[in-house]
Design a protein around this motif. Structure first.
Motif, short mmCIF file in Angstrom:
data_model
loop_
_atom_site.label_atom_id
_atom_site.label_comp_id
_atom_site.label_asym_id
_atom_site.label_seq_id
_atom_site.Cartn_x
_atom_site.Cartn_y
_atom_site.Cartn_z
N VAL A 12 0.85 -1.19 0.00
CA VAL A 12 0.00 0.00 0.00
C VAL A 12 0.89 1.23 0.00
O VAL A 12 2.01 1.21 0.52
N GLN A 13 0.39 2.31 -0.58
CA GLN A 13 1.14 3.56 -0.61
C GLN A 13 1.04 4.28 0.74
O GLN A 13 0.07 4.08 1.48
N PRO A 14 2.01 5.10 1.06
CA PRO A 14 1.92 5.90 2.29
C PRO A 14 0.62 6.69 2.33
O PRO A 14 0.20 7.26 1.33
N GLY A 15 0.00 6.69 3.50
CA GLY A 15 -1.29 7.34 3.66
C GLY A 15 -2.47 6.44 3.40
O GLY A 15 -3.62 6.81 3.68
N GLY A 16 -2.22 5.26 2.88
CA GLY A 16 -3.28 4.33 2.56
C GLY A 16 -3.74 3.52 3.76
O GLY A 16 -3.27 3.73 4.89
N SER A 17 -4.65 2.59 3.50
CA SER A 17 -5.24 1.77 4.55
C SER A 17 -5.22 0.29 4.18
O SER A 17 -5.23 -0.06 3.00
N LEU A 18 -5.17 -0.53 5.20
CA LEU A 18 -5.31 -1.97 5.06
C LEU A 18 -6.09 -2.49 6.26
O LEU A 18 -6.04 -1.90 7.35
N ARG A 19 -6.76 -3.60 6.06
CA ARG A 19 -7.48 -4.25 7.16
C ARG A 19 -7.01 -5.69 7.24
O ARG A 19 -7.18 -6.46 6.30
N LEU A 20 -6.41 -6.03 8.37
CA LEU A 20 -5.97 -7.40 8.61
C LEU A 20 -7.04 -8.16 9.39
O LEU A 20 -7.72 -7.58 10.24
N SER A 21 -7.15 -9.43 9.09
CA SER A 21 -8.08 -10.29 9.82
C SER A 21 -7.36 -11.56 10.24
O SER A 21 -6.42 -12.01 9.58
N CYS A 22 -7.82 -12.12 11.34
CA CYS A 22 -7.24 -13.37 11.85
C CYS A 22 -8.37 -14.23 12.40
O CYS A 22 -9.11 -13.79 13.29
N VAL A 23 -8.48 -15.43 11.86
CA VAL A 23 -9.51 -16.37 12.29
C VAL A 23 -8.85 -17.46 13.14
O VAL A 23 -7.86 -18.07 12.71
N VAL A 24 -9.43 -17.70 14.29
CA VAL A 24 -8.95 -18.76 15.19
C VAL A 24 -9.85 -19.97 15.05
O VAL A 24 -11.08 -19.85 15.12
N SER A 25 -9.27 -21.15 14.85
CA SER A 25 -10.07 -22.35 14.70
C SER A 25 -9.40 -23.51 15.43
O SER A 25 -8.25 -23.43 15.84
N GLY A 26 -10.15 -24.60 15.57
CA GLY A 26 -9.61 -25.79 16.22
C GLY A 26 -10.23 -26.04 17.58
O GLY A 26 -11.38 -25.71 17.82
N SER A 27 -9.45 -26.61 18.48
CA SER A 27 -9.93 -26.98 19.82
C SER A 27 -9.91 -25.75 20.73
O SER A 27 -8.96 -25.50 21.46
N ILE A 28 -11.02 -25.02 20.70
CA ILE A 28 -11.12 -23.76 21.44
C ILE A 28 -12.15 -23.90 22.54
O ILE A 28 -13.31 -24.17 22.27
N PHE A 29 -11.73 -23.71 23.78
CA PHE A 29 -12.67 -23.67 24.89
C PHE A 29 -13.07 -22.23 25.16
O PHE A 29 -14.25 -21.92 25.35
N SER A 30 -12.10 -21.36 25.17
CA SER A 30 -12.35 -19.93 25.34
C SER A 30 -11.18 -19.16 24.75
O SER A 30 -10.08 -19.69 24.60
N ILE A 31 -11.45 -17.90 24.38
CA ILE A 31 -10.40 -17.02 23.88
C ILE A 31 -10.32 -15.82 24.81
O ILE A 31 -11.32 -15.11 25.00
N ASN A 32 -9.19 -15.62 25.42
CA ASN A 32 -8.99 -14.48 26.31
C ASN A 32 -8.54 -13.28 25.48
O ASN A 32 -9.26 -12.86 24.58
N ASP A 33 -7.39 -12.74 25.72
CA ASP A 33 -6.99 -11.60 24.91
C ASP A 33 -6.48 -12.03 23.54
O ASP A 33 -5.98 -13.14 23.37
N MET A 34 -6.63 -11.14 22.58
CA MET A 34 -6.17 -11.34 21.22
C MET A 34 -5.37 -10.11 20.83
O MET A 34 -5.62 -9.01 21.35
N GLY A 35 -4.47 -10.29 19.89
CA GLY A 35 -3.68 -9.12 19.54
C GLY A 35 -2.90 -9.27 18.26
O GLY A 35 -2.95 -10.31 17.61
N TRP A 36 -2.24 -8.19 17.92
CA TRP A 36 -1.40 -8.13 16.74
C TRP A 36 0.00 -7.65 17.15
O TRP A 36 0.13 -6.68 17.90
N TYR A 37 0.99 -8.35 16.62
CA TYR A 37 2.38 -7.97 16.79
C TYR A 37 2.97 -7.77 15.40
O TYR A 37 2.38 -8.18 14.40
#
Length: 120
Positions: A12-37
């Motif tokens: 993307v060019q400077p000043g532009g925008s992007l939207r990242l997504s992350c889907v969690v799947s599998g053996s999930i009982f609960s999801i506490n905090d989520m984040g991006w690094y």
């Protein structure tokens, strides 16, 4: 097993925008905090944004006012809306989630990363 799959990176060019997504799947009982690094070449991985299970958020100072983290608990998904992108935002972005187990313990999982390049 738990899998985190990111999408939405790109060039993307400077000043532009992007939207990242992350889907969690599998053996999930609960999801506490989520984040991006992110990790730029030659630099350590750093926290960009995090969102707790109750909805509270925190951001790196460098992205405050430009990035917004959100989550959809029904879809086990976390998003990162990135606006006013700068060349220094160029990095591999990783999704991270703290997954709880029925035994009361939790474990952090990572996605494979998605490249974000900000350049003219």
């Amino acid at each position: 097993q738990v899998q985190l799959v990111e999408s939405g990176g790109g060039l993307v060019q400077p000043g532009g925008s992007l939207r990242l997504s992350c889907v969690v799947s599998g053996s999930i009982f609960s999801i506490n905090d989520m984040g991006w690094y992110r990790q730029a070449p030659g630099k350590e991985r750093e926290l960009v944004a995090a969102i707790m299970s109750g909805g509270s958020t925190r951001y790196a100072n460098s992205v405050k006012g430009r990035f917004t983290v959100s989550r959809d608990n029904a879809k086990n998904t976390v998003h990162l809306q990135m606006n006013s992108l700068k060349p220094e935002d160029t990095a591999v972005y990783y999704c991270n989630a703290d997954i709880g187990s029925p035994a009361g313990r939790s474990h952090y999982y990572w996605g494979q990363g998605t490249q974000v390049t900000v350049s003219s």
